[in-house]
Design a protein around this motif. Structure first.
Motif, mmCIF file in Angstrom:
data_model
loop_
_atom_site.group_PDB
_atom_site.id
_atom_site.type_symbol
_atom_site.label_atom_id
_atom_site.label_comp_id
_atom_site.label_asym_id
_atom_site.label_seq_id
_atom_site.Cartn_x
_atom_site.Cartn_y
_atom_site.Cartn_z
ATOM 1 N N LEU A 69 -38.548 -35.484 -14.902
ATOM 2 C CA LEU A 69 -37.635 -34.729 -14.047
ATOM 3 C C LEU A 69 -38.412 -33.916 -13.016
ATOM 4 O O LEU A 69 -39.497 -33.394 -13.296
ATOM 5 C CB LEU A 69 -36.780 -33.796 -14.903
ATOM 6 C CG LEU A 69 -35.975 -34.474 -16.027
ATOM 7 C CD1 LEU A 69 -35.254 -33.423 -16.861
ATOM 8 C CD2 LEU A 69 -34.988 -35.479 -15.457
ATOM 9 N N GLN A 98 -33.906 -30.495 -11.330
ATOM 10 C CA GLN A 98 -33.161 -31.419 -12.175
ATOM 11 C C GLN A 98 -32.997 -30.899 -13.603
ATOM 12 O O GLN A 98 -32.349 -31.558 -14.419
ATOM 13 C CB GLN A 98 -33.850 -32.793 -12.202
ATOM 14 C CG GLN A 98 -33.791 -33.531 -10.868
ATOM 15 C CD GLN A 98 -34.422 -34.905 -10.949
ATOM 16 O OE1 GLN A 98 -35.524 -35.079 -11.478
ATOM 17 N NE2 GLN A 98 -33.722 -35.903 -10.425
ATOM 18 N N PHE A 99 -33.556 -29.754 -13.882
ATOM 19 C CA PHE A 99 -33.412 -29.142 -15.201
ATOM 20 C C PHE A 99 -33.625 -27.634 -15.056
ATOM 21 O O PHE A 99 -34.376 -27.183 -14.181
ATOM 22 C CB PHE A 99 -34.412 -29.731 -16.201
ATOM 23 C CG PHE A 99 -35.850 -29.431 -15.875
ATOM 24 C CD1 PHE A 99 -36.517 -28.384 -16.486
ATOM 25 C CD2 PHE A 99 -36.533 -30.197 -14.931
ATOM 26 C CE1 PHE A 99 -37.834 -28.108 -16.179
ATOM 27 C CE2 PHE A 99 -37.848 -29.920 -14.611
ATOM 28 C CZ PHE A 99 -38.508 -28.868 -15.240
ATOM 29 N N ILE A 121 -29.923 -44.127 -21.454
ATOM 30 C CA ILE A 121 -30.637 -43.324 -20.453
ATOM 31 C C ILE A 121 -32.006 -43.909 -20.138
ATOM 32 O O ILE A 121 -32.552 -43.683 -19.046
ATOM 33 C CB ILE A 121 -30.777 -41.855 -20.902
ATOM 34 C CG1 ILE A 121 -31.649 -41.730 -22.139
ATOM 35 C CG2 ILE A 121 -29.418 -41.226 -21.148
ATOM 36 C CD1 ILE A 121 -31.928 -40.299 -22.529
ATOM 37 N N LEU A 159 -31.210 -38.773 -13.386
ATOM 38 C CA LEU A 159 -30.791 -38.023 -14.571
ATOM 39 C C LEU A 159 -31.102 -36.542 -14.366
ATOM 40 O O LEU A 159 -32.147 -36.186 -13.802
ATOM 41 C CB LEU A 159 -31.497 -38.531 -15.825
ATOM 42 C CG LEU A 159 -31.128 -39.936 -16.308
ATOM 43 C CD1 LEU A 159 -32.025 -40.357 -17.461
ATOM 44 C CD2 LEU A 159 -29.661 -40.008 -16.716
ATOM 45 N N SER A 160 -30.218 -35.719 -14.794
ATOM 46 C CA SER A 160 -30.424 -34.266 -14.764
ATOM 47 C C SER A 160 -30.060 -33.704 -16.126
ATOM 48 O O SER A 160 -29.392 -34.360 -16.936
ATOM 49 C CB SER A 160 -29.569 -33.611 -13.681
ATOM 50 O OG SER A 160 -30.003 -34.005 -12.388
ATOM 51 N N ILE A 161 -30.499 -32.475 -16.363
ATOM 52 C CA ILE A 161 -30.224 -31.819 -17.633
ATOM 53 C C ILE A 161 -29.419 -30.554 -17.382
ATOM 54 O O ILE A 161 -29.740 -29.761 -16.487
ATOM 55 C CB ILE A 161 -31.539 -31.486 -18.379
ATOM 56 C CG1 ILE A 161 -32.093 -32.746 -19.026
ATOM 57 C CG2 ILE A 161 -31.308 -30.418 -19.432
ATOM 58 C CD1 ILE A 161 -33.373 -32.521 -19.806
ATOM 59 N N LEU A 166 -37.754 -37.937 -20.380
ATOM 60 C CA LEU A 166 -37.178 -37.892 -19.035
ATOM 61 C C LEU A 166 -38.195 -37.280 -18.078
ATOM 62 O O LEU A 166 -38.690 -36.169 -18.318
ATOM 63 C CB LEU A 166 -35.897 -37.056 -19.029
ATOM 64 C CG LEU A 166 -34.851 -37.379 -20.113
ATOM 65 C CD1 LEU A 166 -33.673 -36.419 -19.993
ATOM 66 C CD2 LEU A 166 -34.396 -38.826 -20.010
ATOM 67 N N SER A 217 -27.093 -31.334 -22.146
ATOM 68 C CA SER A 217 -26.388 -32.564 -21.791
ATOM 69 C C SER A 217 -27.234 -33.287 -20.756
ATOM 70 O O SER A 217 -27.650 -32.692 -19.751
ATOM 71 C CB SER A 217 -25.005 -32.265 -21.210
ATOM 72 O OG SER A 217 -24.093 -31.893 -22.220
ATOM 73 N N VAL A 218 -27.521 -34.559 -21.012
ATOM 74 C CA VAL A 218 -28.211 -35.393 -20.036
ATOM 75 C C VAL A 218 -27.129 -36.048 -19.175
ATOM 76 O O VAL A 218 -26.239 -36.730 -19.695
ATOM 77 C CB VAL A 218 -29.072 -36.461 -20.728
ATOM 78 C CG1 VAL A 218 -29.788 -37.326 -19.684
ATOM 79 C CG2 VAL A 218 -30.085 -35.809 -21.666
ATOM 80 N N VAL A 255 -36.146 -35.554 -25.335
ATOM 81 C CA VAL A 255 -34.883 -35.156 -25.953
ATOM 82 C C VAL A 255 -34.565 -36.082 -27.118
ATOM 83 O O VAL A 255 -34.903 -37.273 -27.101
ATOM 84 C CB VAL A 255 -33.718 -35.169 -24.941
ATOM 85 C CG1 VAL A 255 -33.936 -34.126 -23.854
ATOM 86 C CG2 VAL A 255 -33.563 -36.560 -24.314
#
Length: 236
Positions: A150, A154-155, A218, A226-228, A148, A166-167, A208
């Protein structure tokens, strides 16, 4: 009537008076010297007693540390990621009490692991195990690894290898996908395997591990959507 009266000078009395204090003084002085000498002699004995107590305490501590079948084993001096080739700088020796059922790598086996790749990611201080060295153990059957890209925000900054996350799908702006992937899913449980920030790049690549189906989902989501979310250990 003649009375012989002999008047004696008070020399005897004066002598007696003079001698009295001197005699008493000589009797007292040795006693004073004895008391002083006794005090001086008692100080070394007190010091010797203190040293004996400290020696006993130190011996007890050493015995306690050496008890419990402690072994010299290898631990990681710094965090390493899967695929990293071990060097001597990555390892350090620690003495720990190890349960017979726990597999560890003895300090005398350092030459056997140096130069080999890591099969998994481990943090600094973790004990090295035989299964942690060798061919990559990731992904396991039925699992896949997705990368990912990011941006900051976003994380969580605390995310690192081994973290459960969790994605989460985040709807994008106009002109981009505004709905989840067609095969469904908006939240996917995963485990972080590595976190890297390429040079001259504002994005951080977070790899991940998750199910094969979730990895495909994903992978189809456009970048930036997408965020974590970091979860507690064992969380979902």
């Amino acid at each position: 009537m003649n009375t012989d009266t002999t008047i004696r000078p008070d020399t005897d009395r004066a002598t007696s008076t003079a001698n009295g204090p001197w005699i008493n003084d000589t009797k007292k002085r040795p006693s004073s010297r004895l008391r002083t000498t006794g005090r001086h002699r008692s100080v070394p004995y007190l010091l010797l007693g203190v040293l004996l107590v400290l020696a006993c305490v130190g011996g007890f501590v050493l015995i306690s540390l050496n008890s419990g079948d402690r072994q010299a084993v290898l631990a990681l001096a710094r965090g390493v990621q899967v695929g990293h080739v071990l060097t001597t700088q990555d390892l350090r020796q620690v003495n720990v009490a190890v349960d017979p059922g726990v597999a560890v790598v003895g300090a005398d086996q350092a030459a056997a692991v140096v130069g080999r790749p890591m099969a998994t990611s481990l943090s600094a201080g973790a004990l090295l195990t035989p299964d942690a060295v060798g061919g990559a153990a990731l992904p396991s059957d039925g699992q896949a690894i997705a990368a990912l890209a990011l941006k900051p925000g976003q994380f969580p900054a605390e995310v690192g290898p081994g973290a459960r996350v969790s994605v989460v799908f985040v709807p994008g702006q106009a002109g981009t996908a505004a709905s989840p992937p067609s095969d469904g899913g908006t939240v996917w449980p995963a485990v972080v395997t590595s976190v890297t920030t390429p040079a001259n790049d504002q994005n951080t690549v977070v790899s991940v591990q998750l199910s094969e189906a979730a990895a495909r989902q994903i992978a189809a989501v456009p970048a930036g959507q997408l965020s974590i979310v970091m979860l507690p250990a064992g969380g979902r």
